[in-house]
Design an enzyme around this catalytic site. Structure first.
Site, PDB file in Angstrom:
ATOM      1  N   GLY A 106       0.809  -1.205   0.000  1.00  0.00           N
ATOM      2  CA  GLY A 106       0.000   0.000   0.000  1.00  0.00           C
ATOM      3  C   GLY A 106       0.841   1.254   0.000  1.00  0.00           C
ATOM      4  CB  SER A 107       0.720   4.375  -0.365  1.00  0.00           C
ATOM      5  OG  SER A 107       1.132   5.715  -0.209  1.00  0.00           O
ATOM      6  CB  SER A 108       2.715   6.558   4.276  1.00  0.00           C
ATOM      7  OG  SER A 108       3.195   7.449   3.272  1.00  0.00           O
ATOM      8  CB  CYS A 109      -1.063   8.630   0.638  1.00  0.00           C
ATOM      9  SG  CYS A 109      -1.645   7.387  -0.521  1.00  0.00           S
ATOM     10  CE1 TYR A 136      -1.107   4.647  -5.753  1.00  0.00           C
ATOM     11  CE2 TYR A 136      -0.570   5.685  -3.662  1.00  0.00           C
ATOM     12  CZ  TYR A 136      -0.317   4.726  -4.620  1.00  0.00           C
ATOM     13  OH  TYR A 136       0.716   3.841  -4.447  1.00  0.00           O
ATOM     14  CE  LYS A 140      -1.261   1.300  -3.875  1.00  0.00           C
ATOM     15  NZ  LYS A 140      -0.789  -0.017  -4.351  1.00  0.00           N
ATOM     16  CG  HIS A 179       6.650   9.761  -5.451  1.00  0.00           C
ATOM     17  ND1 HIS A 179       6.600   8.524  -6.068  1.00  0.00           N
ATOM     18  CD2 HIS A 179       5.438   9.921  -4.862  1.00  0.00           C
ATOM     19  CE1 HIS A 179       5.411   7.972  -5.859  1.00  0.00           C
ATOM     20  NE2 HIS A 179       4.693   8.791  -5.142  1.00  0.00           N
TER      21      HIS A 179
END
Length: 322
Positions: A106-109, A136, A140, A179
Site C-alpha cells: 500500500g502507501s502511507s497516504c 490513490y 489503496k 515523487h
C-alpha cells in the site's frame, strides 16, 4: 520455502524489481514474472487465465500506478480506476486459484491528512485524507480491506505492508509526474550539467517526509510474507492487519533538497515556491509493530541518496520518465 512458485506482479517497477532482487539473493529460483505485453493487469479475464495457467503458491502485489502531487492532481481518474482494477483482479484471482499467501503493498497516504504523528496503523479511516492524492489513497485502502475481507471470509493469509516514501534504483525520474525525491534529483543534476543558477522547489520546504530505500522495503516485504502465523497474528488484528514500514525518522523537504545538493555537487541556489502545495504537513510512520517483530532498516538516507545518484548516472539514458 525456496521451492515455492512466487509471482511478483509489477517486477519492472521500483518496488517489484527490488523484491525480485531480494528473493533471488535469498535463493528463491521458482519466480514468475510477466511484462505488460504478456499480461494486462487491468483485464480480469487475462489475469484469471494467467493464474489458471500457472501453479502459483505466493503473490507479491507490487504493481500499481504511482506518482507525485502533480501526477495525482492531473490524473485522479486514472489513479483510482487503474489501481482498483489491478488490486481487485489480482487478489480475487489469487483466491479463485486457491493461493493462500499474498502480500499487498500500500502507501502511507492511506492515513488522514492530520493524523497524529507518528502515524499508527489504527489511524486508518479516522479522518479526512489529503485531497491531492485522495483517489490513490482510497484505492489503496480498498486493497487493504479486500485482503482483510478474504482473510475473514475464506481464511486466507493475505497480508498488507504500508511503506513510507520510497526511493532508489528503477524509480520514476519524470520531471513533473515523479515523487519529490527522484524529480528533484533529476532537476538538480540537469541544472548542474547546464549551469542553471537556481532550482525552484514546490512548496515552502517546511513539509516533513520520511524516506526509505527500496532495498530496505524489499527486505521488509519478504520478512512480513515469511512471518509465521502466530507472530503475525500477535502483532495485528483481523480488522487491522496492515503493517507500517519505514525508518521512524523524517526531515523537511528543505533538508532533503540540501542533502541532494551536496550529493550531486550542484553549486546554484535553492528557491522555494510557496504558491505551490506542500501536501500533508507531516508523514512519519509509527514503525513499532514491525520493529517489535525484529525488522529494522539498514540504509541511512545519506548513504541511500549517494547509491541512488550513482545508479541514476549509470542509467541516465534509459531512465523511467524520460
Amino acid at each position: 520455502m525456496e521451492s515455492k512458485k512466487i509471482f511478483v506482479a509489477g517486477h519492472k517497477g521500483m518496488v517489484g524489481s527490488a523484491i525480485l532482487r531480494d528473493l533471488k539473493k535469498r535463493g528463491y529460483k521458482n519466480i514468475l514474472t510477466a511484462d505488460r505485453q504478456d499480461l494486462n493487469l487491468l483485464d480480469q479475464r487475462a489475469v484469471q487465465k494467467f493464474f489458471n495457467d500457472h501453479q502459483i503458491d505466493m503473490v507479491y502485489l507490487a504493481a500499481a500506478k504511482v506518482g507525485g502531487i502533480h501526477a495525482n492532481t492531473i490524473y485522479p481518474a486514472e489513479f483510482i480506476h487503474e489501481n482498483l482494477l489491478i488490486q481487485s483482479n489480482l487478489i480475487h484471482a489469487a483466491h479463485v486459484s486457491d493461493i493462500d499467501r499474498l502480500l499487498f503493498l500500500g502507501s502511507s497516504c492511506i492515513y488522514p491528512k492530520l493524523a497524529q504523528q507518528p502515524m499508527r496503523e489504527d489511524a486508518l479511516l479516522t479522518g479526512l485524507l489529503e485531497p491531492t492524492n485522495e483517489p490513490y489513497a482510497i484505492a489503496k485502502i480498498a486493497g487493504i480491506k479486500m485482503c482483510e475481507s478474504y482473510n475473514r471470509q475464506y481464511g486466507r493469509r493475505y497480508r498488507s505492508v504500508m511503506p513510507t516514501n520510497l526511493y532508489g534504483p528503477n524509480d520514476n525520474f519524470h520531471l513533473e509526474n515523479a515523487h519529490v525525491l527522484p524529480a528533484l534529483m533529476r532537476r538538480l543534476h540537469e541544472a548542474k550539467v547546464n549551469d542553471v543558477p537556481s532550482v525552484t522547489v514546490w512548496g515552502t520546504g517546511r513539509a516533513m517526509r520520511e524516506f526509505l530505500h527500496v532495498d530496505d522495503m524489499a527486505r521488509a516485504s519478504v520478512f512480513v510474507m515469511e512471518l509465521d502465523d502466530e507472530t503475525y497474528a500477535a502483532n495485528t488484528r483481523p480488522d487491522l492487519s496492515h503493517i507500517n514500514v519505514g525508518t521512524g525518522k523524517d526531515c523537511t523537504i528543505r533538508e532533503l533538497a540540501e542533502s541532494l545538493v551536496n550529493v550531486i555537487g550542484y553549486e546554484g541556489r535553492l528557491e522555494f515556491d510557496a504558491t505551490k502545495p506542500d501536501g500533508t504537513p507531516r508523514k512519519l510512520m509509527d514503525v513499532s509493530r514491525i520493529s517489535g517483530m525484529g525488522w529494522q532498516p539498514e540504509i541511512e538516507l545519506e548513504v541511500g541518496l549517494r547509491q541512488t545518484y550513482r545508479w541514476f548516472l549509470e542509467n541516465y539514458t534509459g531512465l523511467r520518465g524520460s
